[in-house]
Design a protein around this motif. Sequence first.
Motif, PDB file in Angstrom:
ATOM      1  N   ASP A   1       1.197 -10.195   6.839  1.00 15.30           N
ATOM      2  CA  ASP A   1       0.167  -9.390   6.170  1.00 15.30           C
ATOM      3  C   ASP A   1       0.507  -7.942   6.471  1.00 15.30           C
ATOM      4  N   PRO A   2       0.909  -7.177   5.463  1.00 18.79           N
ATOM      5  CA  PRO A   2       1.444  -5.833   5.752  1.00 18.79           C
ATOM      6  C   PRO A   2       0.397  -4.840   6.242  1.00 18.79           C
ATOM      7  N   GLY A   3      -0.894  -5.136   6.063  1.00 16.98           N
ATOM      8  CA  GLY A   3      -1.889  -4.128   6.448  1.00 16.98           C
ATOM      9  C   GLY A   3      -1.551  -2.816   5.754  1.00 16.98           C
ATOM     10  N   GLY A   4      -1.447  -1.740   6.530  1.00 14.80           N
ATOM     11  CA  GLY A   4      -1.108  -0.440   5.923  1.00 14.80           C
ATOM     12  C   GLY A   4       0.375  -0.116   6.013  1.00 14.80           C
ATOM     13  N   ALA A   5       1.208  -1.061   6.466  1.00 16.76           N
ATOM     14  CA  ALA A   5       2.633  -0.756   6.658  1.00 16.76           C
ATOM     15  C   ALA A   5       3.314  -0.505   5.316  1.00 16.76           C
ATOM     16  N   THR A   6       4.320   0.364   5.336  1.00 20.14           N
ATOM     17  CA  THR A   6       5.082   0.625   4.109  1.00 20.14           C
ATOM     18  C   THR A   6       6.200  -0.396   3.949  1.00 20.14           C
ATOM     19  N   GLU A   7       6.740  -0.858   5.077  1.00 19.95           N
ATOM     20  CA  GLU A   7       7.828  -1.834   5.037  1.00 19.95           C
ATOM     21  C   GLU A   7       7.601  -2.858   6.140  1.00 19.95           C
ATOM     22  N   VAL A   8       7.963  -4.081   5.854  1.00 20.36           N
ATOM     23  CA  VAL A   8       7.937  -5.122   6.890  1.00 20.36           C
ATOM     24  C   VAL A   8       9.224  -5.942   6.734  1.00 20.36           C
ATOM     25  N   GLY A   9       9.575  -6.657   7.789  1.00 20.75           N
ATOM     26  CA  GLY A   9      10.779  -7.457   7.637  1.00 20.75           C
ATOM     27  C   GLY A   9      11.223  -8.105   8.927  1.00 20.75           C
ATOM     28  N   LEU A  10      12.478  -8.536   8.900  1.00 15.34           N
ATOM     29  CA  LEU A  10      13.031  -9.184  10.077  1.00 15.34           C
ATOM     30  C   LEU A  10      14.518  -8.882  10.193  1.00 15.34           C
ATOM     31  N   ARG A  11      14.990  -9.013  11.406  1.00 10.54           N
ATOM     32  CA  ARG A  11      16.422  -8.888  11.655  1.00 10.54           C
ATOM     33  C   ARG A  11      16.940 -10.251  12.077  1.00 10.54           C
ATOM     34  N   VAL A  12      18.136 -10.581  11.610  1.00 12.60           N
ATOM     35  CA  VAL A  12      18.719 -11.888  11.946  1.00 12.60           C
ATOM     36  C   VAL A  12      20.125 -11.696  12.494  1.00 12.60           C
TER      37      VAL A  12
END
Length: 444
Positions: A322-333
């Motif tokens: 749930d991004p809330g107010g974030a501009t970007e979300v993600g993950l590193r693999v």
Amino acid sequence: MNDPNGLIQWRGRYHLFYQHNPAGAFWGDIHWGHAVSDDLLRWEHLPIAMAPDPDGPDAGGCFSGCAVVDDGVVKFVYTGVDPQVCCLAAGDPDLLTWTKHPGNPVIAGPPEDLGAPGFRDHSVWREDGHWHQVIGSGIADRGGAALHYRSPDLIDWEYLGPLLSGDRAESGEMWECPDFFPLGDRHALVLSVLPEKRVHYFAGAYHEGRFSPDRYSRLDLGAEFYAPQTLVDDAGRRLMWGWLREGRTVDAQIAADWSGAMSVPRILAMTADGRLTAHPVPEIDALRGRHERFEDQALPPDEDLRLPGVEGDCLDLRVEIDPGGATEVGLRVRCAPDGSEETTITYTVTGGALSIDRRRSSLDATVERDLESGSTGLPGGTPLVQRVLIDRSVLEIFPEGGAPAGTRLYPTRADSLGISFFARGAPACLTRLDCWQMNSPPVA
Ligand code: DQQ
């Protein structure tokens, strides 16, 4: 291996033919390889299906094509080279022996006035008691084209004109591997576009031989997913495989003694707003092993979250953020403990774009290092639900309801196994994470 070819479910079994060089792990001397599966998990190699005939129109290679069933006989419509021509071959009931039509080529080349940069790869369907096909091509100084032909018998073909042609500034100079099919109440024309080497599709209405697309989008946002083809299986699913190209040098492929992989089979679907989306076939869920689940984990901005037990190079992840107010979300693999290797998958919340940053994926300076991004087609602001499959060098990402992405990673370090999650701009919440270690398919 490269392109998937001749995809068909025949007598219950999935047959995957593919472009194949038996001489080594590099492109050349193109034959058709053959593998078969009952369950989309365990694949058995079968003998090579077709080889170039030194005295035939495919002396320079048996390039890509498709399979159709003609009066109970499976036939291949494929490209012979050089020059590029349309050929026909018929299979025995077990699809092990292929007899090329003695009258090959059945189409000797494109209409001359097009100045076509190529004439290869075939999508064949039945309509109004006739066979129809489109062949990948282009029109000089204009752009890519899918040339439309009709035949009573797969042998005598009449040229009907381009089913569609494009403007090279928008959709490239040459369209490879066209695949034209209905999905939902629309039609899609999937294309592998040169010189960009990315996969796009047109979608829209098809009536009485006229295709009127209202959309042109990327089908897959990865740098290495290419030349896909589809089949409809006995369950009525439109399944797609793509070739996952190598992002490493030919020397590295030869040293590894293998080159190219098939994507996981995907089920294609048309969204209510007319986009193509895809998700992995549920059959692969059978590979799921050890499982970790986390819920409601805070993602403070610009601070990576790592979770115990969530690491590996054969993983099936389901990620809900749930991004809330974030501009970007993600993950590193595939992250090294000291951060010297990592691949970053970023979802831009407002625009619905996905990017895959391979600039630090590997300490090996000879592998592809790029930042590839594109629109998932998802409306901005929606929570991110995505499936991420990691299988050693293969990374496949499936945002729910959006465009997927297939690519390749070559970390050098054995301990580049880490996974972390992040948000940028404002806090977000990892509402749920399921992480399964992916097992090898059971032995038959
Ligand atoms: N690969 C085949 C061609 C096709 C290309 C040759 C796409 O038929 O256009 O191996 O990857």
